[in-house]
Design a protein around this motif. Structure first.
Motif, PDB file in Angstrom:
ATOM      1  N   LEU A 139       0.856  -1.176   0.000  1.00  0.00           N
ATOM      2  CA  LEU A 139       0.000   0.000   0.000  1.00  0.00           C
ATOM      3  C   LEU A 139       0.897   1.232   0.000  1.00  0.00           C
ATOM      4  N   PRO A 140       0.379   2.360  -0.475  1.00  0.00           N
ATOM      5  CA  PRO A 140       1.226   3.544  -0.559  1.00  0.00           C
ATOM      6  C   PRO A 140       1.680   4.051   0.801  1.00  0.00           C
ATOM      7  N   GLY A 141       2.962   4.429   0.865  1.00  0.00           N
ATOM      8  CA  GLY A 141       3.493   5.039   2.072  1.00  0.00           C
ATOM      9  C   GLY A 141       3.341   4.155   3.291  1.00  0.00           C
ATOM     10  N   THR A 142       2.907   4.765   4.385  1.00  0.00           N
ATOM     11  CA  THR A 142       2.760   4.044   5.655  1.00  0.00           C
ATOM     12  C   THR A 142       1.299   3.742   5.969  1.00  0.00           C
ATOM     13  N   THR A 143       0.462   3.732   4.960  1.00  0.00           N
ATOM     14  CA  THR A 143      -0.964   3.485   5.172  1.00  0.00           C
ATOM     15  C   THR A 143      -1.208   2.168   5.887  1.00  0.00           C
ATOM     16  N   ALA A 144      -0.497   1.117   5.484  1.00  0.00           N
ATOM     17  CA  ALA A 144      -0.723  -0.207   6.066  1.00  0.00           C
ATOM     18  C   ALA A 144      -0.371  -0.246   7.544  1.00  0.00           C
ATOM     19  N   VAL A 145       0.597   0.578   7.973  1.00  0.00           N
ATOM     20  CA  VAL A 145       0.980   0.589   9.386  1.00  0.00           C
ATOM     21  C   VAL A 145      -0.204   1.010  10.241  1.00  0.00           C
ATOM     22  N   TRP A 146      -0.855   2.083   9.826  1.00  0.00           N
ATOM     23  CA  TRP A 146      -1.979   2.600  10.602  1.00  0.00           C
ATOM     24  C   TRP A 146      -3.223   1.735  10.432  1.00  0.00           C
ATOM     25  N   GLY A 147      -3.427   1.197   9.254  1.00  0.00           N
ATOM     26  CA  GLY A 147      -4.635   0.425   9.002  1.00  0.00           C
ATOM     27  C   GLY A 147      -4.632  -0.957   9.591  1.00  0.00           C
ATOM     28  N   SER A 148      -3.467  -1.470   9.992  1.00  0.00           N
ATOM     29  CA  SER A 148      -3.378  -2.844  10.474  1.00  0.00           C
ATOM     30  C   SER A 148      -3.602  -2.987  11.970  1.00  0.00           C
ATOM     31  N   TRP A 149      -3.598  -1.885  12.718  1.00  0.00           N
ATOM     32  CA  TRP A 149      -3.786  -2.004  14.157  1.00  0.00           C
ATOM     33  C   TRP A 149      -5.194  -2.480  14.472  1.00  0.00           C
ATOM     34  N   GLY A 164       0.506  12.233   7.193  1.00  0.00           N
ATOM     35  CA  GLY A 164       0.473  12.268   5.743  1.00  0.00           C
ATOM     36  C   GLY A 164       0.087  10.979   5.079  1.00  0.00           C
ATOM     37  N   ALA A 165      -0.273   9.938   5.837  1.00  0.00           N
ATOM     38  CA  ALA A 165      -0.749   8.707   5.216  1.00  0.00           C
ATOM     39  C   ALA A 165      -2.168   8.920   4.704  1.00  0.00           C
ATOM     40  N   ASP A 166      -2.637   8.002   3.885  1.00  0.00           N
ATOM     41  CA  ASP A 166      -3.954   8.140   3.276  1.00  0.00           C
ATOM     42  C   ASP A 166      -5.011   7.663   4.267  1.00  0.00           C
ATOM     43  N   ALA A 167      -5.654   8.609   4.930  1.00  0.00           N
ATOM     44  CA  ALA A 167      -6.632   8.266   5.960  1.00  0.00           C
ATOM     45  C   ALA A 167      -7.849   7.562   5.375  1.00  0.00           C
ATOM     46  N   ARG A 168      -8.140   7.787   4.081  1.00  0.00           N
ATOM     47  CA  ARG A 168      -9.274   7.082   3.471  1.00  0.00           C
ATOM     48  C   ARG A 168      -9.011   5.583   3.419  1.00  0.00           C
ATOM     49  N   LEU A 169      -7.808   5.199   3.005  1.00  0.00           N
ATOM     50  CA  LEU A 169      -7.466   3.780   2.971  1.00  0.00           C
ATOM     51  C   LEU A 169      -7.353   3.197   4.376  1.00  0.00           C
ATOM     52  N   VAL A 170      -6.864   3.998   5.316  1.00  0.00           N
ATOM     53  CA  VAL A 170      -6.764   3.531   6.701  1.00  0.00           C
ATOM     54  C   VAL A 170      -8.158   3.224   7.244  1.00  0.00           C
ATOM     55  N   GLY A 171      -9.083   4.164   7.061  1.00  0.00           N
ATOM     56  CA  GLY A 171     -10.448   3.941   7.510  1.00  0.00           C
ATOM     57  C   GLY A 171     -11.093   2.752   6.808  1.00  0.00           C
ATOM     58  N   PHE A 172     -10.819   2.615   5.519  1.00  0.00           N
ATOM     59  CA  PHE A 172     -11.363   1.486   4.774  1.00  0.00           C
ATOM     60  C   PHE A 172     -10.846   0.165   5.341  1.00  0.00           C
ATOM     61  N   MET A 173      -9.531   0.094   5.613  1.00  0.00           N
ATOM     62  CA  MET A 173      -8.961  -1.131   6.185  1.00  0.00           C
ATOM     63  C   MET A 173      -9.574  -1.433   7.553  1.00  0.00           C
ATOM     64  N   GLN A 174      -9.716  -0.408   8.386  1.00  0.00           N
ATOM     65  CA  GLN A 174     -10.219  -0.621   9.736  1.00  0.00           C
ATOM     66  C   GLN A 174     -11.652  -1.150   9.722  1.00  0.00           C
ATOM     67  N   TYR A 175     -12.529  -0.495   8.947  1.00  0.00           N
ATOM     68  CA  TYR A 175     -13.936  -0.869   8.991  1.00  0.00           C
ATOM     69  C   TYR A 175     -14.241  -2.100   8.153  1.00  0.00           C
ATOM     70  N   LEU A 176     -13.457  -2.342   7.098  1.00  0.00           N
ATOM     71  CA  LEU A 176     -13.627  -3.593   6.367  1.00  0.00           C
ATOM     72  C   LEU A 176     -13.251  -4.772   7.272  1.00  0.00           C
ATOM     73  N   ARG A 177     -12.218  -4.603   8.088  1.00  0.00           N
ATOM     74  CA  ARG A 177     -11.845  -5.669   9.025  1.00  0.00           C
ATOM     75  C   ARG A 177     -12.966  -5.901  10.038  1.00  0.00           C
TER      76      ARG A 177
END
Length: 380
Positions: A139-149, A164-177
């Motif tokens: 995933l771009p940048g550090t998005t996966a770091v924040w989205g995986s918690w 500066g990470a993509d908060a849209r992808l982070v939120g998507f990862m969190q709520y999809l999980r």
């Protein structure tokens, strides 16, 4: 030589700045707002009833969640207001508190190393997975770091945006999980019990019992407390955790007893399901479409790891599989509480592990994620 100024937070230049997504017009958005709500309500009742008929645990959570996703994908303009959402969280906190006794508390204090050890294993696996995904540019940048918690979704999204990470992808990862874990947990609970617990519960349900205001009144007061906490205290999951903690203390002290009518719980389940489902808008889904297989793969890998820990708890300690899986699942506390309450499991054990994990993630997650973000950003 003068001291160099403090380095600013490392930002990801591989993703665009976060902006409020503009929804494209859809079939649902062209309907009047009241009609959108009526459509969502009717679809929620229909899907929830069908799931209830087949014996699916937490059908009244999953049904509204599926209905909200459908409406959101069609392009809706509605959203769950904060006050009902926070009140629903507080109601679920009362549900959890009503099941905790002094004996259960003593068991937790006696076995606290087990709880902490399991939680640290799940948190470590999440951090390693997120770091590897970022290192390999999945995933771009550090998005996966924040989205995986596993947990504290709102806190992770805020911290991700600040770095500066993509908060849209982070939120998507969190709520999809959250959704995948909820469905997996419900399916496992239904499979293990062959739907017997849900079916027997459904046959014995009294939807509109006589209200005992000596017990229902305190329930409404705690719902109001959850709304106030969400309005004035910016504590992640505060409307759920703070009323639950106070309710547990009062319940253990014999000060209060809560009445939670079935219609009242179903209303709370529906609000929580709508809140999760309506977050999957067309703009968010379009933004995450290309990364969807990788995101789903990472979530399934984390779920498999947690399932392995649950299997060890079952084999080594004799904990029943459904209780162990719900306790270690990396999903949302409120949705896990609903599923656990609708099946024959050790609810206090489940919620103890979930709460300890949330607190550890909330305290240790942001500093660790910041450290990984800085290292990965400096390397890139």
């Amino acid at each position: 030589r003068p001291a160099s100024p403090a380095a600013p937070p490392v930002r990801d230049d591989t993703v665009p700045p976060l902006e409020t997504p503009v929804e494209t017009a859809g079939a649902a958005s062209r309907m009047p707002v009241p009609l959108q709500w009526l459509t969502l309500l009717a679809l929620s009742i229909l899907i929830g009833s069908l799931l209830e008929l087949v014996g699916m645990p937490a059908a009244m959570l999953l049904g509204p969640m599926i209905a909200a996703i459908v409406i959101a994908v069609l392009g809706t303009t509605i959203a769950v207001p904060r006050a009902p959402y926070h009140g629903a969280q507080a109601a679920i906190g009362c549900l959890v508190a009503s099941s905790i006794t002094l004996e259960i508390l003593a068991t937790f204090l006696r076995d606290w190393p087990l709880y902490v050890g399991v939680v640290l294993a799940v948190v470590t696996a999440s951090g390693v997975l997120g770091g590897l995904m970022s290192r390999w540019h999945v995933l771009p940048g550090t998005t996966a770091v924040w989205g995986s918690w596993p947990g504290a979704a709102t806190a992770m999204m805020v911290m991700a945006e600040a770095f500066g990470a993509d908060a849209r992808l982070v939120g998507f990862m969190q709520y999809l999980r959250v959704i995948l874990v909820a469905f997996a947990a419900a399916l496992m609970a239904g499979f293990w019990t062959n739907g017997e617990a849900a079916a027997s519960a459904g046959a014995a349900i009294v939807w509109f019992p006589a209200l005992d205001w000596a017990h229902f009144g305190p329930t409404l007061c705690f719902v109001g407390l959850g709304i106030l906490v969400g309005r004035f205290l910016k504590i992640p999951a505060g409307p759920f955790l703070l009323p639950m903690a106070i309710a547990v203390a009062l319940t253990l002290g014999g000060v209060v007893e809560f009445q939670l009518p079935e219609w009242f719980l179903v209303l709370g389940y529906g609000i929580l399901g709508w809140k999760i489902g309506l977050g999957f808008t067309r703009a968010v889904l379009a933004h995450a479409w290309q990364a969807l297989p990788k995101i789903v793969g990472s979530i399934l890998l984390l779920m498999a790891f947690c399932g392995g820990i649950a299997a060890l708890l079952h084999v080594w300690l004799g904990i029943d599989p459904v209780t162990a899986y719900l306790a270690t699942s990396p999903g949302g506390m409120d949705s896990i509480a609903i599923i656990a309450a609708s099946t024959n499991v050790d609810l206090p054990f489940v919620m103890a592990l979930q709460t300890v994990r949330f607190v550890i993630v909330l305290i240790a997650g942001p500093p660790i994620a910041r450290l990984v973000a800085r290292r990965i950003g400096a390397r890139d």
